[in-house]
Design an enzyme around this catalytic site. Structure first.
Site, PDB file in Angstrom:
ATOM      1  CG  HIS A   1      -5.734  -1.644   8.542  1.00  0.00           C
ATOM      2  ND1 HIS A   1      -5.468   0.154   9.117  1.00  0.00           N
ATOM      3  CD2 HIS A   1      -5.013  -1.877   8.621  1.00  0.00           C
ATOM      4  CE1 HIS A   1      -4.443   0.634   9.254  1.00  0.00           C
ATOM      5  NE2 HIS A   1      -3.882  -1.035   9.092  1.00  0.00           N
TER       6      HIS A   1
ATOM      7  CG  ASP B   1      -0.209  -0.113   2.061  1.00  0.00           C
ATOM      8  OD1 ASP B   1       1.119  -0.112   2.884  1.00  0.00           O
ATOM      9  OD2 ASP B   1      -0.599  -0.938   3.328  1.00  0.00           O
TER      10      ASP B   1
ATOM     11  CG  ASN C   1      -8.609   0.204  11.888  1.00  0.00           C
ATOM     12  OD1 ASN C   1      -7.498  -0.586  11.287  1.00  0.00           O
ATOM     13  ND2 ASN C   1      -8.846   0.703  11.297  1.00  0.00           N
TER      14      ASN C   1
ATOM     15  CD  GLU D   1      -8.036   2.292   7.360  1.00  0.00           C
ATOM     16  OE1 GLU D   1      -9.026   1.346   7.295  1.00  0.00           O
ATOM     17  OE2 GLU D   1      -7.722   2.871   6.781  1.00  0.00           O
TER      18      GLU D   1
HETATM   19  P1  PGA Z   1       2.196  -1.176  12.389  1.00  0.00           P
HETATM   20  O1  PGA Z   1       0.633  -0.565  11.631  1.00  0.00           O
HETATM   21  O2  PGA Z   1       3.011  -1.997  12.096  1.00  0.00           O
HETATM   22  O3  PGA Z   1       2.913  -0.434  12.963  1.00  0.00           O
HETATM   23  O4  PGA Z   1       1.371  -1.690  14.208  1.00  0.00           O
HETATM   24  C1  PGA Z   1       0.526  -2.370  10.854  1.00  0.00           C
HETATM   25  C2  PGA Z   1      -0.983  -1.454  10.129  1.00  0.00           C
HETATM   26  O5  PGA Z   1      -2.098  -0.224  10.548  1.00  0.00           O
HETATM   27  O6  PGA Z   1      -1.311  -2.159   9.030  1.00  0.00           O
END
Ligand code: PGA
Length: 245
Positions: free
Chosen positions: A136, A67, A134, A141
């Protein structure tokens, strides 16, 4: 979904990196979809060390960014491209033309997302994912449909708030382009990475909520070859994860 749970982050990272090295040695031309964020960094560090030690090579691999944040300068510290370069790409022998980035600066962002989607065939051999608080995966999302293609998305409030830690407060992206749920589920193999106590509540939700759009990571329950790699802090007192349907 298979579960692999490790007492410490070091043991977790050693194991995931060993698995990564083994996969790439078994299939040197693997098509890999890789995430950014903080979670995979200890794994990337070990994989880079394995490349330095000539235990594995990326020279025939293809790496696709999972992404990308839009509306921020191409060289901003929190851009996914910049983070993946810093964490992995700059330290391995991947030829530049085998590293696939997402163009969020094109005049027609939707066309750019479609063009990226068109490059995702054949399917990935391995997709590695983090998980948002959340639920995602990538920037899919809550609300993302199971058949969503690679596309421009608006970020959830929590994701916008969370992105500040990547950008050091200098930028606050509100949208991005993400590989869609559909191409993620088409991947031959998926590894979901989660470490730390902050991920425990969302993994609890993953264990108990039905598969569906409110929790995009729940779609991984229907994938035939998905493993959750977690440390004990993220998965306290839990040896198995029930599949909720
Ligand atoms: P993080 O992010 O590895 O920095 O916890 C994961 C995400 O939000 O997909």
């Amino acid at each position: 979904m298979m579960i692999a749970r490790f007492p410490t982050i070091d043991e977790w990272a050693d194991h995931v990196a060993d698995q990564f090295v083994a996969l790439l040695n078994a299939k040197p031309n693997a098509r890999l979809c890789l995430p950014t964020g903080n979670t995979p960094l200890p794994v990337y560090e070990r994989v880079a060390a394995a490349v330095r030690d000539r235990r594995v090579s990326f020279c025939e691999a293809e790496v696709f960014l999972l992404d990308e944040f839009g509306g921020v300068p191409a060289d901003a510290a929190g851009r996914c491209d910049v983070m993946l370069r810093r964490g992995l790409i700059d330290h391995v022998d991947l030829p530049e033309d085998r590293y696939h980035r997402i163009d969020t600066h094109a005049g027609d962002v939707d066309a750019s997302a479609r063009a990226y989607d068109a490059r995702l065939h054949p399917a990935f051999d391995l997709t590695i994912l983090g998980i948002g608080a959340n639920g995602h995966i990538g920037m899919n999302e809550p609300g993302a449909p199971v058949d969503s293609p690679t596309r421009r998305v608006d970020l959830a409030q929590e994701t916008m708030d969370g992105a500040e830690r990547y950008f050091g407060g200098t930028h606050r992206p509100t949208w991005g382009i993400t590989v869609g749920v559909k191409p993620l589920l088409a991947s031959r193999e998926v590894w979901l990475l989660a470490t730390g106590v902050s991920k425990a509540p969302v993994l609890q939700r993953l264990a108990t909520e039905p598969v569906g759009p409110p929790l995009p990571a729940s779609y991984l329950h229907v994938h035939p070859n998905c493993t959750l790699f977690a440390d004990a802090a993220a998965l306290p007192g839990r040896a198995t994860l029930e599949v909720a349907t």
